[in-house]
Design a protein around this motif. Structure first.
Motif, mmCIF file in Angstrom:
data_model
loop_
_atom_site.group_PDB
_atom_site.id
_atom_site.type_symbol
_atom_site.label_atom_id
_atom_site.label_comp_id
_atom_site.label_asym_id
_atom_site.label_seq_id
_atom_site.Cartn_x
_atom_site.Cartn_y
_atom_site.Cartn_z
ATOM 1 N N ARG A 104 0.813 -1.223 0.000
ATOM 2 C CA ARG A 104 0.000 0.000 0.000
ATOM 3 C C ARG A 104 0.842 1.268 0.000
ATOM 4 O O ARG A 104 0.312 2.363 -0.174
ATOM 5 N N PHE A 105 2.139 1.128 0.204
ATOM 6 C CA PHE A 105 3.013 2.295 0.306
ATOM 7 C C PHE A 105 4.063 2.253 -0.789
ATOM 8 O O PHE A 105 4.728 1.227 -0.993
ATOM 9 N N ASP A 106 4.213 3.365 -1.488
ATOM 10 C CA ASP A 106 5.192 3.471 -2.568
ATOM 11 C C ASP A 106 6.128 4.638 -2.257
ATOM 12 O O ASP A 106 5.720 5.809 -2.337
ATOM 13 N N PRO A 107 7.378 4.361 -1.901
ATOM 14 C CA PRO A 107 8.313 5.437 -1.555
ATOM 15 C C PRO A 107 8.559 6.433 -2.682
ATOM 16 O O PRO A 107 9.026 7.553 -2.430
ATOM 17 N N ASP A 108 8.253 6.045 -3.922
ATOM 18 C CA ASP A 108 8.495 6.940 -5.054
ATOM 19 C C ASP A 108 7.349 7.915 -5.307
ATOM 20 O O ASP A 108 7.480 8.857 -6.101
ATOM 21 N N GLU A 109 6.211 7.681 -4.657
ATOM 22 C CA GLU A 109 5.080 8.600 -4.800
ATOM 23 C C GLU A 109 5.373 9.914 -4.076
ATOM 24 O O GLU A 109 6.088 9.949 -3.079
ATOM 25 N N ARG A 110 4.763 11.000 -4.557
ATOM 26 C CA ARG A 110 5.027 12.307 -3.960
ATOM 27 C C ARG A 110 3.752 13.014 -3.479
ATOM 28 O O ARG A 110 3.794 14.164 -3.099
ATOM 29 N N GLY A 111 2.636 12.336 -3.518
ATOM 30 C CA GLY A 111 1.422 12.891 -2.949
ATOM 31 C C GLY A 111 0.976 14.206 -3.550
ATOM 32 O O GLY A 111 0.525 15.108 -2.832
ATOM 33 N N GLU A 112 1.079 14.327 -4.854
ATOM 34 C CA GLU A 112 0.761 15.603 -5.495
ATOM 35 C C GLU A 112 -0.690 16.015 -5.288
ATOM 36 O O GLU A 112 -0.993 17.202 -5.140
ATOM 37 N N GLU A 168 -1.322 8.023 0.877
ATOM 38 C CA GLU A 168 -1.251 9.201 0.009
ATOM 39 C C GLU A 168 -0.824 10.433 0.795
ATOM 40 O O GLU A 168 -0.074 11.281 0.277
ATOM 41 N N TYR A 169 -1.293 10.550 2.011
ATOM 42 C CA TYR A 169 -0.879 11.680 2.859
ATOM 43 C C TYR A 169 0.611 11.595 3.187
ATOM 44 O O TYR A 169 1.332 12.605 3.117
ATOM 45 N N LEU A 170 1.086 10.404 3.556
ATOM 46 C CA LEU A 170 2.502 10.256 3.887
ATOM 47 C C LEU A 170 3.379 10.516 2.670
ATOM 48 O O LEU A 170 4.482 11.056 2.801
ATOM 49 N N ALA A 171 2.884 10.158 1.488
ATOM 50 C CA ALA A 171 3.662 10.384 0.270
ATOM 51 C C ALA A 171 3.919 11.862 0.023
ATOM 52 O O ALA A 171 4.910 12.234 -0.626
ATOM 53 N N ALA A 172 3.039 12.719 0.538
ATOM 54 C CA ALA A 172 3.181 14.161 0.323
ATOM 55 C C ALA A 172 4.247 14.787 1.217
ATOM 56 O O ALA A 172 4.659 15.929 0.988
ATOM 57 N N ALA A 173 4.703 14.065 2.238
ATOM 58 C CA ALA A 173 5.595 14.638 3.247
ATOM 59 C C ALA A 173 7.062 14.516 2.862
ATOM 60 O O ALA A 173 7.484 13.544 2.225
ATOM 61 N N ASP A 174 7.843 15.516 3.288
ATOM 62 C CA ASP A 174 9.297 15.461 3.156
ATOM 63 C C ASP A 174 9.938 14.894 4.415
ATOM 64 O O ASP A 174 10.972 14.225 4.355
ATOM 65 N N VAL A 175 9.331 15.178 5.567
ATOM 66 C CA VAL A 175 9.790 14.671 6.862
ATOM 67 C C VAL A 175 8.547 14.299 7.663
ATOM 68 O O VAL A 175 7.538 15.011 7.618
ATOM 69 N N VAL A 176 8.613 13.189 8.397
ATOM 70 C CA VAL A 176 7.496 12.771 9.251
ATOM 71 C C VAL A 176 7.968 12.725 10.697
ATOM 72 O O VAL A 176 9.145 12.444 10.981
ATOM 73 N N VAL A 177 7.034 13.004 11.602
ATOM 74 C CA VAL A 177 7.387 13.195 13.012
ATOM 75 C C VAL A 177 6.531 12.311 13.902
ATOM 76 O O VAL A 177 5.329 12.147 13.679
ATOM 77 N N ALA A 178 7.160 11.751 14.939
ATOM 78 C CA ALA A 178 6.451 11.008 15.979
ATOM 79 C C ALA A 178 6.899 11.551 17.326
ATOM 80 O O ALA A 178 8.050 11.342 17.727
ATOM 81 N N THR A 179 6.017 12.269 18.003
ATOM 82 C CA THR A 179 6.352 12.896 19.278
ATOM 83 C C THR A 179 5.735 12.114 20.427
ATOM 84 O O THR A 179 4.574 11.723 20.380
ATOM 85 N N PHE A 180 6.521 11.927 21.494
ATOM 86 C CA PHE A 180 6.048 11.228 22.685
ATOM 87 C C PHE A 180 6.712 11.801 23.928
ATOM 88 O O PHE A 180 7.817 12.332 23.870
ATOM 89 N N ALA A 181 6.023 11.643 25.064
ATOM 90 C CA ALA A 181 6.650 11.811 26.367
ATOM 91 C C ALA A 181 6.967 10.418 26.892
ATOM 92 O O ALA A 181 6.388 9.428 26.451
ATOM 93 N N ARG A 182 7.881 10.317 27.848
ATOM 94 C CA ARG A 182 8.174 9.011 28.434
ATOM 95 C C ARG A 182 7.296 8.797 29.655
ATOM 96 O O ARG A 182 7.306 9.588 30.593
ATOM 97 N N ASN A 183 6.510 7.730 29.644
ATOM 98 C CA ASN A 183 5.655 7.389 30.774
ATOM 99 C C ASN A 183 5.352 5.885 30.736
ATOM 100 O O ASN A 183 5.877 5.166 29.882
ATOM 101 N N GLU A 184 4.511 5.422 31.654
ATOM 102 C CA GLU A 184 4.234 3.981 31.747
ATOM 103 C C GLU A 184 3.580 3.440 30.479
ATOM 104 O O GLU A 184 3.744 2.260 30.143
ATOM 105 N N THR A 185 2.836 4.296 29.785
ATOM 106 C CA THR A 185 2.168 3.849 28.557
ATOM 107 C C THR A 185 3.143 3.768 27.388
ATOM 108 O O THR A 185 3.224 2.741 26.699
ATOM 109 N N THR A 186 3.899 4.825 27.175
ATOM 110 C CA THR A 186 4.762 4.868 25.986
ATOM 111 C C THR A 186 5.954 3.927 26.080
ATOM 112 O O THR A 186 6.488 3.505 25.045
#
Length: 409
Positions: free
Chosen positions: A179-187, A269-287
């Motif tokens: 389902r994911f194509d690294p060559d796509e650019r999400g135009e 398709e949304y991820l294909a449009a991105a140049d950089v992707v981010v995953a933010t977390f705090a450290r806790n018992e869940t994460t």
């Protein structure tokens, strides 16, 4: 397979659906019993349009005598099954699954993918429910033939509970590589949102244990370092309104877009449009117990990642991105700026990210490991088969007679 979530309306129910599809591709017959939300509880749009071809899906019930009715359904579905697997130790699903397996004399496998106790303490409605989840999270692993775990932290918990190492199998989250194509650019996405220039994207549920506010603070800092950059939050939830207000207060204005909920089928398709992707977390018992789905989908999309160092994140990202200290908007902003400034580095990380998904973090690989857990469960189950299997026959016959009106008082 049994799952306590609505697979059509709860984004986190991606795991059982994709695993069921992977088992089917391997040639196994799969039935998935899920707990649908009542219409009054469907506060957000449907996030899954359909289920994979070949997977038999059966809806359970909520409210009233749900435990009895769902047990009746699971016993009926499980008569011809080799093994019963369930996800999450939440009471409606775990108790029903374990008891049904015992009645049928079937092996039962528990798929442990979250620290349910810490989630219940923070987000569940009553202390009583939280106490029940606490008790079940310590009891359920001991009752099952085998367990699968999505993180090292959960494996450690299982060992401390006395589960034999040979009955514990790793089962991280994965992605559907096709389902994911690294060559796509999400135009199309870029045109739809009027984005010209670099795009930094955060994806996640904007409710419960989400850290969208941390991404907004990082975006505000990164925007000063890179005035040409645009930012996007992909996802919806009860915190969306609060995040929109926070974005306005931070002065991000038109440089930050919110997509709200999108069907899971549109995520690539949304991820294909991105140049950089981010995953933010705090450290806790869940994460610390997390194996985040967003990370593996970022990897499959071949997008360079900036992520907070919690739980499984460092191991998952590998060489496909930059891992920074948790709960730090400044660290995220610096990582984003570093990647936006170096086209060559982004291209290298893109290749490494995709390879990481192909080698380890895909649903087919996870399903293969789960099948090993099932095979072990059959060995353990044969040694522990209970005479209650006979009760299943009489109970099932009695239910059929009752439904047909043939039972005489």
């Amino acid at each position: 397979m049994a799952n306590p979530q609505d697979i059509y309306y709860v984004p986190s129910a991606t795991r059982p659906v994709e695993l069921a599809a992977a088992f089917t591709r391997m040639g196994h017959e799969v039935t998935l019993l899920y707990w649908p939300l009542r219409e009054v509880d469907r506060k957000f749009p449907r996030t899954r349009v359909s289920v994979p071809e070949g997977v038999r899906v059966v809806a359970g019930v909520r409210g009233g005598f749900e435990s009895w009715e769902n047990m009746r359904r699971l016993i009926g579905l499980g008569r011809d099954a080799d093994i019963i697997q369930f996800q999450k130790c939440l009471p409606p699903c775990s108790i029903v699954s374990v008891v049904a397996a015992w009645i049928l004399g079937k092996p039962v496998c528990y798929d442990w993918d979250d620290n349910e106790t810490s989630i219940a303490r923070e987000y569940m409605p009553t202390e009583t429910f939280g106490a029940l989840v606490y008790a079940l999270e310590r009891l359920v692993p001991r009752l099952c033939s085998t367990i699968t775990v999505s993180s090292q932290a959960l494996r450690d918990k299982a060992v401390k509970l006395g589960v034999p190492q040979e009955n514990i199998f790793d089962a991280p989250v994965g992605a559907r590589l096709d389902r994911f194509d690294p060559d796509e650019r999400g135009e199309r996405i870029r045109r739809q949102y009027g984005i010209e220039g670099p795009l930094v994207l955060y994806m996640g549920q904007l409710q419960g244990a989400s850290y969208g506010d941390l991404f907004l603070r990082a975006a505000e800092m990164a925007s000063k370092l890179r005035p040409d950059a645009h930012f996007m939050v992909v996802g919806g939830g009860e915190r969306l309104g609060m995040l929109r207000s926070a974005a306005r207060a931070l002065g991000l204005g038109a440089r930050l877009r919110f997509s709200d909920y999108v069907p899971h089928e549109e995520v690539p398709e949304y991820l294909a449009a991105a140049d950089v992707v981010v995953a933010t977390f705090a450290r806790n018992e869940t994460t610390v117990c997390k194996s985040p789905l967003k990370i593996v989908e970022y990897l499959a999309a071949g997008r360079p990642i900036v992520a907070s160092d919690v739980g499984e994140v460092r191991r998952m990202v590998g060489e496909g991105g930059i891992v920074v200290e948790p709960d730090s908007a400044d660290a995220i902003a610096r990582g984003v700026s570093e990647l936006l400034a170096d086209d060559t580095l982004r291209a290298e990380l893109s290749v490494l990210a995709r390879k990481r998904a192909e080698d380890v973090y895909n649903w087919d690989a996870t399903a293969e490991n789960m099948v090993r857990a099932f095979t072990r469960g059959l060995e353990v189950g044969r040694a522990r088969r209970r005479p209650l299997a006979l009760l299943a026959k009489y109970l099932d016959n009695g239910l059929k007679l009752h439904e047909s009106g043939s039972v005489k008082e």
